[in-house]
Write an enzyme that holds these catalytic residues in place. Structure first.
Site, PDB file in Angstrom:
ATOM      1  N   LYS A   9       0.832  -1.204   0.000  1.00  0.00           N
ATOM      2  CA  LYS A   9       0.000   0.000   0.000  1.00  0.00           C
ATOM      3  C   LYS A   9       0.875   1.266   0.000  1.00  0.00           C
ATOM      4  O   LYS A   9       2.101   1.188   0.205  1.00  0.00           O
ATOM      5  CB  LYS A   9      -0.918  -0.041   1.228  1.00  0.00           C
ATOM      6  CG  LYS A   9      -1.917  -1.207   1.176  1.00  0.00           C
ATOM      7  CD  LYS A   9      -2.753  -1.305   2.446  1.00  0.00           C
ATOM      8  CE  LYS A   9      -3.702  -2.494   2.376  1.00  0.00           C
ATOM      9  NZ  LYS A   9      -4.490  -2.661   3.610  1.00  0.00           N
ATOM     10  N   TYR A  49     -12.194  -2.902  -3.018  1.00  0.00           N
ATOM     11  CA  TYR A  49     -12.729  -2.904  -1.650  1.00  0.00           C
ATOM     12  C   TYR A  49     -14.263  -2.925  -1.622  1.00  0.00           C
ATOM     13  O   TYR A  49     -14.863  -2.528  -0.621  1.00  0.00           O
ATOM     14  CB  TYR A  49     -12.178  -1.709  -0.870  1.00  0.00           C
ATOM     15  CG  TYR A  49     -10.767  -1.956  -0.355  1.00  0.00           C
ATOM     16  CD1 TYR A  49     -10.482  -3.030   0.491  1.00  0.00           C
ATOM     17  CD2 TYR A  49      -9.717  -1.118  -0.713  1.00  0.00           C
ATOM     18  CE1 TYR A  49      -9.193  -3.272   0.957  1.00  0.00           C
ATOM     19  CE2 TYR A  49      -8.420  -1.345  -0.238  1.00  0.00           C
ATOM     20  CZ  TYR A  49      -8.178  -2.418   0.593  1.00  0.00           C
ATOM     21  OH  TYR A  49      -6.902  -2.666   1.069  1.00  0.00           O
ATOM     22  N   PHE A  57     -15.521   3.296   7.125  1.00  0.00           N
ATOM     23  CA  PHE A  57     -14.144   3.625   6.739  1.00  0.00           C
ATOM     24  C   PHE A  57     -13.904   3.550   5.234  1.00  0.00           C
ATOM     25  O   PHE A  57     -12.797   3.806   4.766  1.00  0.00           O
ATOM     26  CB  PHE A  57     -13.144   2.717   7.480  1.00  0.00           C
ATOM     27  CG  PHE A  57     -13.373   1.234   7.289  1.00  0.00           C
ATOM     28  CD1 PHE A  57     -12.876   0.579   6.165  1.00  0.00           C
ATOM     29  CD2 PHE A  57     -14.079   0.499   8.237  1.00  0.00           C
ATOM     30  CE1 PHE A  57     -13.083  -0.780   5.978  1.00  0.00           C
ATOM     31  CE2 PHE A  57     -14.286  -0.868   8.061  1.00  0.00           C
ATOM     32  CZ  PHE A  57     -13.788  -1.507   6.927  1.00  0.00           C
ATOM     33  N   ARG A  85      -1.145 -14.567   4.193  1.00  0.00           N
ATOM     34  CA  ARG A  85      -1.867 -13.897   5.285  1.00  0.00           C
ATOM     35  C   ARG A  85      -1.090 -14.032   6.600  1.00  0.00           C
ATOM     36  O   ARG A  85      -1.096 -13.126   7.432  1.00  0.00           O
ATOM     37  CB  ARG A  85      -3.282 -14.470   5.444  1.00  0.00           C
ATOM     38  CG  ARG A  85      -4.195 -14.248   4.245  1.00  0.00           C
ATOM     39  CD  ARG A  85      -4.764 -12.859   4.165  1.00  0.00           C
ATOM     40  NE  ARG A  85      -5.748 -12.568   5.191  1.00  0.00           N
ATOM     41  CZ  ARG A  85      -6.524 -11.478   5.192  1.00  0.00           C
ATOM     42  NH1 ARG A  85      -6.425 -10.576   4.228  1.00  0.00           N
ATOM     43  NH2 ARG A  85      -7.382 -11.279   6.155  1.00  0.00           N
ATOM     44  N   THR A  91      -5.006  -7.796  10.730  1.00  0.00           N
ATOM     45  CA  THR A  91      -5.406  -6.512  10.130  1.00  0.00           C
ATOM     46  C   THR A  91      -4.935  -5.319  10.953  1.00  0.00           C
ATOM     47  O   THR A  91      -4.429  -4.340  10.409  1.00  0.00           O
ATOM     48  CB  THR A  91      -6.951  -6.461   9.993  1.00  0.00           C
ATOM     49  OG1 THR A  91      -7.361  -7.589   9.228  1.00  0.00           O
ATOM     50  CG2 THR A  91      -7.399  -5.187   9.302  1.00  0.00           C
ATOM     51  N   ARG A 102       3.072  -6.665   9.345  1.00  0.00           N
ATOM     52  CA  ARG A 102       2.336  -5.630  10.079  1.00  0.00           C
ATOM     53  C   ARG A 102       2.796  -5.539  11.531  1.00  0.00           C
ATOM     54  O   ARG A 102       2.882  -4.449  12.098  1.00  0.00           O
ATOM     55  CB  ARG A 102       0.830  -5.904   9.998  1.00  0.00           C
ATOM     56  CG  ARG A 102       0.246  -5.623   8.614  1.00  0.00           C
ATOM     57  CD  ARG A 102      -1.179  -6.140   8.523  1.00  0.00           C
ATOM     58  NE  ARG A 102      -1.828  -5.824   7.261  1.00  0.00           N
ATOM     59  CZ  ARG A 102      -2.949  -6.400   6.843  1.00  0.00           C
ATOM     60  NH1 ARG A 102      -3.535  -7.337   7.580  1.00  0.00           N
ATOM     61  NH2 ARG A 102      -3.488  -6.063   5.684  1.00  0.00           N
ATOM     62  N   ASN A 112      -1.982  -0.137   7.206  1.00  0.00           N
ATOM     63  CA  ASN A 112      -1.394  -1.437   7.581  1.00  0.00           C
ATOM     64  C   ASN A 112      -0.497  -2.057   6.512  1.00  0.00           C
ATOM     65  O   ASN A 112      -0.295  -3.266   6.465  1.00  0.00           O
ATOM     66  CB  ASN A 112      -2.470  -2.389   8.103  1.00  0.00           C
ATOM     67  CG  ASN A 112      -3.499  -2.751   7.054  1.00  0.00           C
ATOM     68  OD1 ASN A 112      -3.331  -2.430   5.873  1.00  0.00           O
ATOM     69  ND2 ASN A 112      -4.553  -3.436   7.463  1.00  0.00           N
ATOM     70  N   HIS A 115      -1.612  -5.545   1.486  1.00  0.00           N
ATOM     71  CA  HIS A 115      -2.839  -6.314   1.319  1.00  0.00           C
ATOM     72  C   HIS A 115      -2.492  -7.713   0.822  1.00  0.00           C
ATOM     73  O   HIS A 115      -1.596  -7.876   0.002  1.00  0.00           O
ATOM     74  CB  HIS A 115      -3.743  -5.646   0.275  1.00  0.00           C
ATOM     75  CG  HIS A 115      -4.818  -6.563  -0.229  1.00  0.00           C
ATOM     76  ND1 HIS A 115      -5.985  -6.787   0.458  1.00  0.00           N
ATOM     77  CD2 HIS A 115      -4.876  -7.363  -1.325  1.00  0.00           C
ATOM     78  CE1 HIS A 115      -6.722  -7.666  -0.208  1.00  0.00           C
ATOM     79  NE2 HIS A 115      -6.086  -8.034  -1.295  1.00  0.00           N
ATOM     80  N   GLU A 126      -9.328 -10.895  -7.517  1.00  0.00           N
ATOM     81  CA  GLU A 126      -8.433  -9.735  -7.418  1.00  0.00           C
ATOM     82  C   GLU A 126      -7.353  -9.756  -8.502  1.00  0.00           C
ATOM     83  O   GLU A 126      -7.010  -8.713  -9.061  1.00  0.00           O
ATOM     84  CB  GLU A 126      -7.810  -9.696  -6.027  1.00  0.00           C
ATOM     85  CG  GLU A 126      -8.847  -9.359  -4.954  1.00  0.00           C
ATOM     86  CD  GLU A 126      -8.314  -9.400  -3.517  1.00  0.00           C
ATOM     87  OE1 GLU A 126      -9.045  -8.968  -2.614  1.00  0.00           O
ATOM     88  OE2 GLU A 126      -7.182  -9.889  -3.303  1.00  0.00           O
TER      89      GLU A 126
HETATM   90  P1  ABT Z   1      -6.663  -5.848   3.391  1.00  0.00           P
HETATM   91  O1  ABT Z   1      -5.561  -6.797   3.074  1.00  0.00           O
HETATM   92  O2  ABT Z   1      -6.331  -4.422   3.088  1.00  0.00           O
HETATM   93  O3  ABT Z   1      -7.969  -6.282   2.778  1.00  0.00           O
HETATM   94  O4  ABT Z   1      -6.799  -5.935   4.961  1.00  0.00           O
HETATM   95  P2  ABT Z   1      -7.410  -7.156   5.790  1.00  0.00           P
HETATM   96  O5  ABT Z   1      -7.998  -8.165   4.864  1.00  0.00           O
HETATM   97  O6  ABT Z   1      -6.407  -7.617   6.775  1.00  0.00           O
HETATM   98  O7  ABT Z   1      -8.564  -6.445   6.590  1.00  0.00           O
HETATM   99  P3  ABT Z   1      -9.937  -5.900   6.048  1.00  0.00           P
HETATM  100  B1  ABT Z   1     -11.075  -6.116   7.120  1.00  0.00           B
HETATM  101  O8  ABT Z   1     -10.252  -6.476   4.712  1.00  0.00           O
HETATM  102  O9  ABT Z   1      -9.661  -4.362   5.930  1.00  0.00           O
HETATM  103  C1  ABT Z   1      -9.623  -3.692   4.685  1.00  0.00           C
HETATM  104  C2  ABT Z   1      -9.009  -2.333   4.881  1.00  0.00           C
HETATM  105  O10 ABT Z   1      -9.846  -1.541   5.686  1.00  0.00           O
HETATM  106  C3  ABT Z   1      -9.119  -1.007   6.754  1.00  0.00           C
HETATM  107  N1  ABT Z   1      -9.977  -0.996   7.923  1.00  0.00           N
HETATM  108  C4  ABT Z   1     -10.596  -2.132   8.311  1.00  0.00           C
HETATM  109  C5  ABT Z   1     -10.126   0.190   8.623  1.00  0.00           C
HETATM  110  O11 ABT Z   1      -9.542   1.217   8.252  1.00  0.00           O
HETATM  111  N2  ABT Z   1     -10.922   0.179   9.732  1.00  0.00           N
HETATM  112  C6  ABT Z   1     -11.564  -0.952  10.163  1.00  0.00           C
HETATM  113  O12 ABT Z   1     -12.276  -0.894  11.173  1.00  0.00           O
HETATM  114  C7  ABT Z   1     -11.393  -2.170   9.420  1.00  0.00           C
HETATM  115  C8  ABT Z   1     -12.088  -3.442   9.836  1.00  0.00           C
HETATM  116  C9  ABT Z   1      -7.916  -1.871   6.937  1.00  0.00           C
HETATM  117  C10 ABT Z   1      -7.638  -2.360   5.555  1.00  0.00           C
HETATM  118  N3  ABT Z   1      -6.726  -1.499   4.831  1.00  0.00           N
HETATM  119  N4  ABT Z   1      -6.091  -0.546   4.962  1.00  0.00           N
HETATM  120  N5  ABT Z   1      -5.362   0.270   4.662  1.00  0.00           N
HETATM  121 MG    MG Z   2      -9.286  -7.813   3.269  1.00  0.00          MG
END
Ligand code: ABT
Ligand code: MG
Length: 148
Positions: A9, A49, A57, A85, A91, A102, A112, A115, A126
């Site tokens: 990212k 997304y 968010f 993963r 996350t 992370r 974070n 992805h 994807e």
């Molecule tokens: P990704 O690999 O980015 O999809 O992250 P991951 O699968 O570990 O976690 P998810 B739940 O898919 O989060 C997607 C992006 O949204 C952000 N996020 C998530 C927030 O900002 N606040 C939240 O409460 C949650 C649940 C984190 C992930 N990306 N960024 N940047």
């Molecule tokens: Mg995700």
């Protein structure tokens, strides 16, 4: 062979973690089959997304992903989706184990670093979204396969 979509990212690129992140996938034993640095069009970020489109968010997330270039990659290998993963970690970087990307380098859930596809079907979707067929190259090392 199983494949996963992995994206460094904007924060990972700006913090100069590209080499470190690629190293972790290489040394684990996975094979890089696609790689590009790119500015992300808004439409692509929204599609990527899509599952989060009703979450509070979502707009901030799309802003962030489109804010500066990312590194889009496809990695190949047995069990790569689940293993990636694990290499990436939870996350929320504050909950992620040390030793994960992370856990070692992140502090914020909205920043974070990286992805990774969360399931084989997600990976297929994807990869199609981010890469054309011509951009992906399967290859075999010419050294003997007993290395791994
Ligand atoms: P990704 O690999 O980015 O999809 O992250 P991951 O699968 O570990 O976690 P998810 B739940 O898919 O989060 C997607 C992006 O949204 C952000 N996020 C998530 C927030 O900002 N606040 C939240 O409460 C949650 C649940 C984190 C992930 N990306 N960024 N940047
Ligand atoms: Mg995700």
């Amino acid at each position: 062979m199983e494949r996963s979509f992995i994206m460094i990212k904007p924060d990972g690129v700006q913090r100069n973690l590209v080499g470190e992140i690629i190293r972790r996938f290489e040394t684990k034993g996975f094979t890089l089959v696609g790689l590009k640095l790119m500015a992300v069009p808004r439409e692509l970020a929204e599609k990527h997304y899509d599952v989060h489109k009703d979450r509070p968010f979502f707009s901030g997330l799309v802003e962030f992903i489109t804010s500066s270039p990312v590194i889009a990659m496809v990695w190949e290998g047995e069990g790569v989706v689940t293993s990636a993963r694990k290499i990436i970690g939870a996350t929320n970087p504050l909950s992620a184990e040390l030793g994960t990307i992370r856990g070692d380098y992140g502090v914020s859930v909205g920043r974070n670093l990286i992805h990774g596809s969360d399931a084989i079907e997600t990976a297929q979707r994807e990869i199609k979204l981010w890469f054309s067929e011509e951009e992906l190259t399967s290859w075999e090392p010419s050294i003997k396969s007993w290395l791994y």
